[in-house]
Design a protein around this motif. Structure first.
Motif, PDB file in Angstrom:
ATOM      1  N   LEU A  63       0.812  -1.214   0.000  1.00  0.00           N
ATOM      2  CA  LEU A  63       0.000   0.000   0.000  1.00  0.00           C
ATOM      3  C   LEU A  63       0.848   1.267   0.000  1.00  0.00           C
ATOM      4  O   LEU A  63       0.442   2.287  -0.559  1.00  0.00           O
ATOM      5  CB  LEU A  63      -0.962  -0.001   1.187  1.00  0.00           C
ATOM      6  N   SER A  64       2.030   1.209   0.610  1.00  0.00           N
ATOM      7  CA  SER A  64       2.899   2.387   0.625  1.00  0.00           C
ATOM      8  C   SER A  64       3.383   2.741  -0.777  1.00  0.00           C
ATOM      9  O   SER A  64       3.719   3.890  -1.048  1.00  0.00           O
ATOM     10  CB  SER A  64       4.082   2.177   1.572  1.00  0.00           C
ATOM     11  N   ASN A  65       3.400   1.766  -1.671  1.00  0.00           N
ATOM     12  CA  ASN A  65       3.838   2.023  -3.050  1.00  0.00           C
ATOM     13  C   ASN A  65       2.812   2.806  -3.856  1.00  0.00           C
ATOM     14  O   ASN A  65       3.119   3.275  -4.946  1.00  0.00           O
ATOM     15  CB  ASN A  65       4.171   0.707  -3.756  1.00  0.00           C
ATOM     16  N   ILE A  66       1.612   2.957  -3.341  1.00  0.00           N
ATOM     17  CA  ILE A  66       0.603   3.774  -4.026  1.00  0.00           C
ATOM     18  C   ILE A  66       1.109   5.203  -4.200  1.00  0.00           C
ATOM     19  O   ILE A  66       0.808   5.859  -5.196  1.00  0.00           O
ATOM     20  CB  ILE A  66      -0.746   3.719  -3.277  1.00  0.00           C
ATOM     21  N   ALA A  67       1.915   5.666  -3.254  1.00  0.00           N
ATOM     22  CA  ALA A  67       2.470   7.015  -3.346  1.00  0.00           C
ATOM     23  C   ALA A  67       3.361   7.187  -4.571  1.00  0.00           C
ATOM     24  O   ALA A  67       3.518   8.293  -5.087  1.00  0.00           O
ATOM     25  CB  ALA A  67       3.271   7.335  -2.081  1.00  0.00           C
ATOM     26  N   PHE A  68       3.940   6.086  -5.067  1.00  0.00           N
ATOM     27  CA  PHE A  68       4.824   6.157  -6.224  1.00  0.00           C
ATOM     28  C   PHE A  68       4.075   6.115  -7.552  1.00  0.00           C
ATOM     29  O   PHE A  68       4.626   6.485  -8.589  1.00  0.00           O
ATOM     30  CB  PHE A  68       5.825   4.993  -6.211  1.00  0.00           C
ATOM     31  N   LEU A  69       2.859   5.602  -7.553  1.00  0.00           N
ATOM     32  CA  LEU A  69       2.152   5.330  -8.810  1.00  0.00           C
ATOM     33  C   LEU A  69       1.946   6.543  -9.723  1.00  0.00           C
ATOM     34  O   LEU A  69       2.163   6.418 -10.930  1.00  0.00           O
ATOM     35  CB  LEU A  69       0.839   4.609  -8.542  1.00  0.00           C
ATOM     36  N   PRO A  70       1.543   7.711  -9.226  1.00  0.00           N
ATOM     37  CA  PRO A  70       1.379   8.835 -10.162  1.00  0.00           C
ATOM     38  C   PRO A  70       2.686   9.173 -10.901  1.00  0.00           C
ATOM     39  O   PRO A  70       2.688   9.317 -12.126  1.00  0.00           O
ATOM     40  CB  PRO A  70       0.931   9.997  -9.271  1.00  0.00           C
ATOM     41  N   GLY A  71       3.771   9.255 -10.175  1.00  0.00           N
ATOM     42  CA  GLY A  71       5.058   9.539 -10.809  1.00  0.00           C
ATOM     43  C   GLY A  71       5.510   8.400 -11.707  1.00  0.00           C
ATOM     44  O   GLY A  71       6.085   8.631 -12.782  1.00  0.00           O
ATOM     45  N   ASP A  72       5.261   7.174 -11.278  1.00  0.00           N
ATOM     46  CA  ASP A  72       5.642   6.017 -12.094  1.00  0.00           C
ATOM     47  C   ASP A  72       4.861   5.974 -13.400  1.00  0.00           C
ATOM     48  O   ASP A  72       5.387   5.546 -14.430  1.00  0.00           O
ATOM     49  CB  ASP A  72       5.442   4.721 -11.315  1.00  0.00           C
ATOM     50  N   MET A  73       3.607   6.397 -13.372  1.00  0.00           N
ATOM     51  CA  MET A  73       2.817   6.431 -14.606  1.00  0.00           C
ATOM     52  C   MET A  73       3.407   7.461 -15.575  1.00  0.00           C
ATOM     53  O   MET A  73       3.505   7.200 -16.782  1.00  0.00           O
ATOM     54  CB  MET A  73       1.353   6.774 -14.322  1.00  0.00           C
ATOM     55  N   ILE A  74       3.799   8.605 -15.052  1.00  0.00           N
ATOM     56  CA  ILE A  74       4.429   9.632 -15.896  1.00  0.00           C
ATOM     57  C   ILE A  74       5.732   9.102 -16.478  1.00  0.00           C
ATOM     58  O   ILE A  74       6.009   9.268 -17.675  1.00  0.00           O
ATOM     59  CB  ILE A  74       4.663  10.930 -15.087  1.00  0.00           C
ATOM     60  N   LYS A  75       6.533   8.432 -15.652  1.00  0.00           N
ATOM     61  CA  LYS A  75       7.799   7.868 -16.141  1.00  0.00           C
ATOM     62  C   LYS A  75       7.564   6.786 -17.181  1.00  0.00           C
ATOM     63  O   LYS A  75       8.307   6.691 -18.162  1.00  0.00           O
ATOM     64  CB  LYS A  75       8.624   7.325 -14.967  1.00  0.00           C
ATOM     65  N   ALA A  76       6.528   5.976 -17.006  1.00  0.00           N
ATOM     66  CA  ALA A  76       6.208   4.933 -17.993  1.00  0.00           C
ATOM     67  C   ALA A  76       5.798   5.569 -19.318  1.00  0.00           C
ATOM     68  O   ALA A  76       6.245   5.136 -20.389  1.00  0.00           O
ATOM     69  CB  ALA A  76       5.098   4.026 -17.462  1.00  0.00           C
ATOM     70  N   ILE A  77       4.958   6.589 -19.253  1.00  0.00           N
ATOM     71  CA  ILE A  77       4.531   7.276 -20.479  1.00  0.00           C
ATOM     72  C   ILE A  77       5.734   7.895 -21.188  1.00  0.00           C
ATOM     73  O   ILE A  77       5.894   7.746 -22.405  1.00  0.00           O
ATOM     74  CB  ILE A  77       3.456   8.341 -20.156  1.00  0.00           C
ATOM     75  N   LEU A  78       6.589   8.574 -20.434  1.00  0.00           N
ATOM     76  CA  LEU A  78       7.783   9.190 -21.032  1.00  0.00           C
ATOM     77  C   LEU A  78       8.708   8.146 -21.643  1.00  0.00           C
ATOM     78  O   LEU A  78       9.264   8.361 -22.729  1.00  0.00           O
ATOM     79  CB  LEU A  78       8.539  10.019 -19.992  1.00  0.00           C
ATOM     80  N   SER A  79       8.886   7.014 -20.976  1.00  0.00           N
ATOM     81  CA  SER A  79       9.783   5.996 -21.520  1.00  0.00           C
ATOM     82  C   SER A  79       9.221   5.391 -22.806  1.00  0.00           C
ATOM     83  O   SER A  79       9.970   5.135 -23.748  1.00  0.00           O
ATOM     84  CB  SER A  79      10.090   4.910 -20.483  1.00  0.00           C
ATOM     85  N   VAL A  80       7.908   5.209 -22.885  1.00  0.00           N
ATOM     86  CA  VAL A  80       7.302   4.687 -24.113  1.00  0.00           C
ATOM     87  C   VAL A  80       7.441   5.708 -25.243  1.00  0.00           C
ATOM     88  O   VAL A  80       7.801   5.353 -26.371  1.00  0.00           O
ATOM     89  CB  VAL A  80       5.817   4.294 -23.884  1.00  0.00           C
ATOM     90  N   ILE A  81       7.169   6.972 -24.952  1.00  0.00           N
ATOM     91  CA  ILE A  81       7.302   8.012 -25.977  1.00  0.00           C
ATOM     92  C   ILE A  81       8.742   8.076 -26.481  1.00  0.00           C
ATOM     93  O   ILE A  81       8.985   8.081 -27.700  1.00  0.00           O
ATOM     94  CB  ILE A  81       6.847   9.392 -25.426  1.00  0.00           C
ATOM     95  N   LEU A  82       9.696   8.126 -25.566  1.00  0.00           N
ATOM     96  CA  LEU A  82      11.112   8.194 -25.965  1.00  0.00           C
ATOM     97  C   LEU A  82      11.542   6.958 -26.747  1.00  0.00           C
ATOM     98  O   LEU A  82      12.217   7.073 -27.785  1.00  0.00           O
ATOM     99  CB  LEU A  82      12.006   8.368 -24.732  1.00  0.00           C
ATOM    100  N   ALA A  83      11.170   5.788 -26.277  1.00  0.00           N
ATOM    101  CA  ALA A  83      11.572   4.549 -26.954  1.00  0.00           C
ATOM    102  C   ALA A  83      10.993   4.485 -28.360  1.00  0.00           C
ATOM    103  O   ALA A  83      11.701   4.147 -29.317  1.00  0.00           O
ATOM    104  CB  ALA A  83      11.127   3.333 -26.142  1.00  0.00           C
ATOM    105  N   ARG A  84       9.730   4.839 -28.510  1.00  0.00           N
ATOM    106  CA  ARG A  84       9.102   4.782 -29.836  1.00  0.00           C
ATOM    107  C   ARG A  84       9.726   5.797 -30.784  1.00  0.00           C
ATOM    108  O   ARG A  84       9.930   5.515 -31.964  1.00  0.00           O
ATOM    109  CB  ARG A  84       7.589   4.970 -29.711  1.00  0.00           C
ATOM    110  N   ARG A  85      10.062   6.971 -30.282  1.00  0.00           N
ATOM    111  CA  ARG A  85      10.699   7.981 -31.138  1.00  0.00           C
ATOM    112  C   ARG A  85      12.118   7.574 -31.510  1.00  0.00           C
ATOM    113  O   ARG A  85      12.530   7.754 -32.656  1.00  0.00           O
ATOM    114  CB  ARG A  85      10.703   9.330 -30.433  1.00  0.00           C
ATOM    115  N   LEU A  86      12.861   7.036 -30.557  1.00  0.00           N
ATOM    116  CA  LEU A  86      14.232   6.605 -30.854  1.00  0.00           C
ATOM    117  C   LEU A  86      14.255   5.444 -31.843  1.00  0.00           C
ATOM    118  O   LEU A  86      15.144   5.372 -32.687  1.00  0.00           O
ATOM    119  CB  LEU A  86      14.970   6.231 -29.568  1.00  0.00           C
ATOM    120  N   ARG A  87      13.283   4.550 -31.753  1.00  0.00           N
ATOM    121  CA  ARG A  87      13.210   3.425 -32.694  1.00  0.00           C
ATOM    122  C   ARG A  87      12.933   3.903 -34.114  1.00  0.00           C
ATOM    123  O   ARG A  87      13.285   3.235 -35.068  1.00  0.00           O
ATOM    124  CB  ARG A  87      12.125   2.435 -32.265  1.00  0.00           C
ATOM    125  N   LYS A  88      12.293   5.063 -34.268  1.00  0.00           N
ATOM    126  CA  LYS A  88      11.969   5.582 -35.596  1.00  0.00           C
ATOM    127  C   LYS A  88      13.125   6.336 -36.250  1.00  0.00           C
ATOM    128  O   LYS A  88      13.082   6.573 -37.445  1.00  0.00           O
ATOM    129  CB  LYS A  88      10.743   6.511 -35.505  1.00  0.00           C
TER     130      LYS A  88
END
Length: 186
Positions: free
Chosen positions: A153-178
């Motif tokens: 349950l303490s990890n819930i505090a990390f989820l908003p930031g982790d979601m942003i980091k996941a979105i950024l990593s997908v965007i960066l990875a997809r752009r770098l692959r192109k």
């Protein structure tokens, strides 16, 4: 073939350097658990997305070996064997396992041409973010003598930031692959 392997090894070393650079940003302590909010886990996700299971594991292994031998490569300038035995040790071990889990799933989806942006994001969240949080919570529970449900349950505090980091990593990875210069490498 040898040229391709040399490129992938070079990229693995480069991603290790990026993980080290992300460690320059200090963690943000939460106060109620001994785990800070850091940006390096985004680097772990990005490394896996770009390099896959084999070279992603190599890159993260090198990074963790540097930390294990005492180099201050972890967020806030931390390093050394004691860090792996402390409350954050489970998260570090999870980082080592993420390329095998996340990289394999992404590889299988790419082979079947089923990797849309949304599917990649969902896989990164489940096999990356949540995987790290669960493994880290299990270790935190054992190391801190905290009930597992409290650690989870303490990890819930990390989820908003982790979601942003996941979105950024997908965007960066997809752009770098192109990028034309990098096509065929990632």
């Amino acid at each position: 073939m040898k040229n391709q392997q040399t490129r992938k090894l070079t990229l693995a070393a480069m991603m290790t350097a990026i993980l080290i650079i992300l460690g320059v940003f200090p963690g943000i302590p939460l106060g109620f658990i001994p785990i800070p909010i850091i940006i390096q886990n985004m680097g772990v996700l990005l490394t896996t997305e770009l390099l896959g299971a084999k070279y992603g594991t190599l890159s993260i292994s090198l990074f963790l070996a540097l930390a294990l031998f005492g180099l201050p490569v972890l967020s806030g300038g931390r390093g050394g064997f004691a860090v792996f035995l402390g409350p954050t040790g489970g998260y570090l071990i999870a980082w080592l396992l993420v390329p095998a889990v996340l990289g394999t799933i992404l590889y299988l989806l790419k082979q079947n041409n089923q990797l849309s942006w949304w599917l990649e994001l969902i896989v990164v969240i489940v096999a990356g973010v949540l995987f790290i949080d669960v493994i880290g919570s299990i270790w935190l529970s054992v190391q801190s003598h905290m009930p597992l449900t409290t650690a989870l349950l303490s990890n819930i505090a990390f989820l908003p930031g982790d979601m942003i980091k996941a979105i950024l990593s997908v965007i960066l990875a997809r752009r770098l692959r192109k990028l034309r210069a990098l096509q065929g490498i990632f």
